[in-house]
Design a protein around this motif. Sequence first.
Motif, PDB file in Angstrom:
ATOM      1  N   LEU A  63       0.837  -1.198   0.000  1.00  0.00           N
ATOM      2  CA  LEU A  63       0.000   0.000   0.000  1.00  0.00           C
ATOM      3  C   LEU A  63       0.878   1.258   0.000  1.00  0.00           C
ATOM      4  O   LEU A  63       0.643   2.199  -0.763  1.00  0.00           O
ATOM      5  CB  LEU A  63      -0.896  -0.025   1.248  1.00  0.00           C
ATOM      6  CG  LEU A  63      -1.930   1.071   1.344  1.00  0.00           C
ATOM      7  CD1 LEU A  63      -2.914   0.973   0.205  1.00  0.00           C
ATOM      8  CD2 LEU A  63      -2.664   0.970   2.670  1.00  0.00           C
ATOM      9  N   THR A  66       2.440   1.756  -3.362  1.00  0.00           N
ATOM     10  CA  THR A  66       1.448   2.220  -4.339  1.00  0.00           C
ATOM     11  C   THR A  66       1.296   3.739  -4.220  1.00  0.00           C
ATOM     12  O   THR A  66       1.311   4.459  -5.224  1.00  0.00           O
ATOM     13  CB  THR A  66       0.091   1.541  -4.083  1.00  0.00           C
ATOM     14  OG1 THR A  66       0.289   0.127  -4.077  1.00  0.00           O
ATOM     15  CG2 THR A  66      -0.920   1.894  -5.155  1.00  0.00           C
ATOM     16  N   ALA A 192      -1.011   1.092  -8.967  1.00  0.00           N
ATOM     17  CA  ALA A 192      -1.493  -0.239  -8.595  1.00  0.00           C
ATOM     18  C   ALA A 192      -1.280  -1.220  -9.739  1.00  0.00           C
ATOM     19  O   ALA A 192      -0.805  -2.340  -9.543  1.00  0.00           O
ATOM     20  CB  ALA A 192      -2.965  -0.180  -8.216  1.00  0.00           C
ATOM     21  N   THR A 201       3.731  -3.048  -5.862  1.00  0.00           N
ATOM     22  CA  THR A 201       2.523  -2.326  -5.455  1.00  0.00           C
ATOM     23  C   THR A 201       1.358  -3.303  -5.279  1.00  0.00           C
ATOM     24  O   THR A 201       1.540  -4.507  -5.403  1.00  0.00           O
ATOM     25  CB  THR A 201       2.147  -1.260  -6.494  1.00  0.00           C
ATOM     26  OG1 THR A 201       1.808  -1.915  -7.709  1.00  0.00           O
ATOM     27  CG2 THR A 201       3.288  -0.301  -6.738  1.00  0.00           C
ATOM     28  N   LEU A 202       0.163  -2.761  -5.008  1.00  0.00           N
ATOM     29  CA  LEU A 202      -0.991  -3.627  -4.759  1.00  0.00           C
ATOM     30  C   LEU A 202      -1.240  -4.617  -5.891  1.00  0.00           C
ATOM     31  O   LEU A 202      -1.635  -5.761  -5.656  1.00  0.00           O
ATOM     32  CB  LEU A 202      -2.249  -2.769  -4.547  1.00  0.00           C
ATOM     33  CG  LEU A 202      -2.351  -2.028  -3.215  1.00  0.00           C
ATOM     34  CD1 LEU A 202      -3.564  -1.110  -3.207  1.00  0.00           C
ATOM     35  CD2 LEU A 202      -2.450  -3.017  -2.057  1.00  0.00           C
ATOM     36  N   LEU A 224      -9.025  -1.939   0.043  1.00  0.00           N
ATOM     37  CA  LEU A 224      -7.974  -0.988   0.410  1.00  0.00           C
ATOM     38  C   LEU A 224      -7.768   0.046  -0.695  1.00  0.00           C
ATOM     39  O   LEU A 224      -7.640   1.242  -0.432  1.00  0.00           O
ATOM     40  CB  LEU A 224      -6.655  -1.732   0.609  1.00  0.00           C
ATOM     41  CG  LEU A 224      -6.318  -2.162   2.020  1.00  0.00           C
ATOM     42  CD1 LEU A 224      -4.979  -2.860   2.023  1.00  0.00           C
ATOM     43  CD2 LEU A 224      -6.266  -0.936   2.923  1.00  0.00           C
ATOM     44  N   PHE A 225      -7.762  -0.443  -1.920  1.00  0.00           N
ATOM     45  CA  PHE A 225      -7.531   0.422  -3.069  1.00  0.00           C
ATOM     46  C   PHE A 225      -8.643   1.473  -3.199  1.00  0.00           C
ATOM     47  O   PHE A 225      -8.376   2.660  -3.376  1.00  0.00           O
ATOM     48  CB  PHE A 225      -7.437  -0.453  -4.316  1.00  0.00           C
ATOM     49  CG  PHE A 225      -7.238   0.297  -5.583  1.00  0.00           C
ATOM     50  CD1 PHE A 225      -6.083   1.015  -5.795  1.00  0.00           C
ATOM     51  CD2 PHE A 225      -8.205   0.284  -6.566  1.00  0.00           C
ATOM     52  CE1 PHE A 225      -5.897   1.711  -6.968  1.00  0.00           C
ATOM     53  CE2 PHE A 225      -8.032   0.977  -7.739  1.00  0.00           C
ATOM     54  CZ  PHE A 225      -6.877   1.694  -7.942  1.00  0.00           C
ATOM     55  N   VAL A 228      -8.343   4.129  -0.446  1.00  0.00           N
ATOM     56  CA  VAL A 228      -7.289   5.116  -0.727  1.00  0.00           C
ATOM     57  C   VAL A 228      -7.792   6.161  -1.717  1.00  0.00           C
ATOM     58  O   VAL A 228      -7.619   7.364  -1.526  1.00  0.00           O
ATOM     59  CB  VAL A 228      -6.032   4.412  -1.288  1.00  0.00           C
ATOM     60  CG1 VAL A 228      -5.071   5.429  -1.863  1.00  0.00           C
ATOM     61  CG2 VAL A 228      -5.363   3.609  -0.204  1.00  0.00           C
TER      62      VAL A 228
END
Lengths: 495, 295
Positions: A63, A66, A192, A201-202, A224-225, A228
């Motif tokens: 995270l 990213t 990402a 990254t993610l 999570l993405f 954010v």
Amino acid sequence: MASLREASPLARTTLAFVAVALVCALFADLAVTTVNPYQELVRLLAGVVTPDFYATDNLGSALAYTLAFALLGVAFGNVLGFGLALLFFSRIVRTGCAFVRAIHELFWALIFLQIFGLSPLTGILAIGIPYAGIIAKVYAEILEEADPAPLRAVPLGSGLISTFLFARLPDAWAHFRTYSMYRLECGLRSSAVLGFVGLPTLGFHLESSFSQGRYSEVSALLILFYVVIASMRLWMRKPLLPVWLVAAAAILPWGLTVSAANMLRFFTHDIVPYPLRAPGGDTLAALGDWLHLMLFEQALPGAAATIQLTMVALVATGVLTMFFFPLVSPLLLGRWARGAGHVFLVVVRSTPEYILAFVLLQLWGPSMLPAIVALSLHNGAIIGHLIGRFTETVKLRPDASRGIDRYVYEVSPRIYRPMMALLFYRWEVILRETAILGILGIATLGFYVDSAFADLRFDRALFLILITAMLNICVDAISRAIRARLRLQTTLKHR
Amino acid sequence: MMTMRIRSVAAIYAVLGALSGLLPGAGAAQAEPFVFTAIPDEDASQLRTRFDKVARYLARTLGVETRYIPVKSYAAAVTAFRNGQVQLAWFGGLSGVRARAMVPGSRALAQGAEDRAFVTYFIAHESTGLSESKSLPKEMAGKTFTFGSKGSTSGRLMPEFHIREAFGKAPEEIFSRVGFSGDHSRTLALVQTGAYQVGAVNFAVWERELKDGKIDPKRVRVIWRTPPYPDYQWTIRGDVDERYGNGFAQRVKAALLSMKDPDLLDSFPRSAFIPAENSDYEPIRKTARSLGLID
């Protein structure tokens, strides 16, 4: 019934594009090849409602990386893009910018991976370079469209720099800030996705967990993405910007060495067509064979598939937009229904099309179908959102019809021109994305680029990337010509 | 209001300044760590679990800080090796040949006991009705087929070689659809669910998954085994002795050959490591050239 000859140029253009797309779809491979796609979908949905945040190793660092790549990449692109925007009167700068933005971030990442390896520079430049090209163009347009009145008030003999700082910049600055925020959102998506080609990254974990069918882990990563992206306006405050930038630079692992020799070797050896650097033999004949192979067995079939997929996806995007914009339009839906519509469109447009396509490929197997659905869903949600917002400004007569009649006879004709403008504007974006989907196994140009990288043949990869860039520049020019002829305009807000 | 804002920002900067002193690399220069990687031939999310313990073993045995870095593709492993960002790598036959051609002076150190005679299994979904035969079954034609990674020896190079030998045509002309699953675990999953009817998979991965009960013999079966060929090996850069002291490559070799812990070996999965030479992989190089996979 009006004949085609009498139809408006806009209607004729629409019909022509629909006809082309139908022909392309006729020859497209649209099969669902998995045996039990719905069983897999049920498993996926079960995973979505049972997110597991502890399943991924190094989730925190994924995270953080990213965010770090996105922040530094967009900052770099912004500074460079601003500088280039000031030089946009020069044809060389304009062409250069068009060229660098015609190449997708993922292709840039694949190139920089060869030069800098897994160094953080790879991620920052892969985002920063194409973004600089895009930002330069948009900033130049903003400066051009800025209010000229302050300029007339500047006294004679004022210096060039103070004129710029006091008469031109203040009006444009607010637009720059809004646009930078939008770019940062794009940057987070790009960052990402860079995980799919190996940056930490993610996307790195998303790809592994997805392909192994661990859907609870996938769900956690995606949540999570979204968090954010959705919370961006809360943490992205002007005074904190330097803090985030310093923190981003501090957490990246700068330890890996980057050698000048590697860079030099890449430019002077690796990307030179093999026959030119092969020892002995008939160089010219070998080069002819090489070009023949590259053009007829890779570039042309790849380009044909890319164009075919793009045309179908473009028209499908238009069709979906017509379904999506009412979801958020106050003319057509009540407040609660619109709320749900907003959530749906936000989720669909925040998910990078690359990830959408990847998900659908896992469910349906490799054909053009997942790519078409992913591209049209993502782009349809973006344009649908903008058009829905546009209808907020449309005033209807108090006695205007209701329900389906209102949609068909009142709203649709009013939104059609702006919708077509946005659609043509995104044509080039769809093409660039289509090429990239080849990395996932669909036979567009990206497939051949990916194969060339897998074989460590960078000469071939670069040749194909150049072809992709040229295709992009052509479509951009055609789109601009069509928009000019039909007098379709996109306003600054809708970029 | 304004001052408060400035103060809070100043406070954040102060904390950050204090933290920066704690960052690795901010202190005195440390000895260069020894870094290795491995091709991502199986479930990529397990790579760290598999190789971090190998890193700990090497650090203990060599007395040098050793790190493993995960990569997403076979090509990325070769690139990291070529650029000197890793000094040692667990390559497949083909990726090793490519890496050694790009890094003069690099050499194969050790291979798994199984790698002298490695085998690819062609596997098929039960709905195809194919069963095991002595030669590559001709009935495969017209079916859908998946390789592993584009850069894999057991998942791409050798199966493609045998397909071309048997049919005299390119795979795209024989099968109704040709895919690249990415790795062996995925090939297995795709053929087991019927997403592809036929696939080619590394025999060591197949045998282990069979032992672990992850394969349903009613749904997927082996239909042909290739003749043996040399495969995976540890390859080291030629400049390690300069960087880590004389005889370092030899010490790495000794450490690899003396790896006996079944838990470590199982992560490859191999029963033991034995010495290897660059010349062991000459057949792989020739095959790759004949298929046009290397220039």
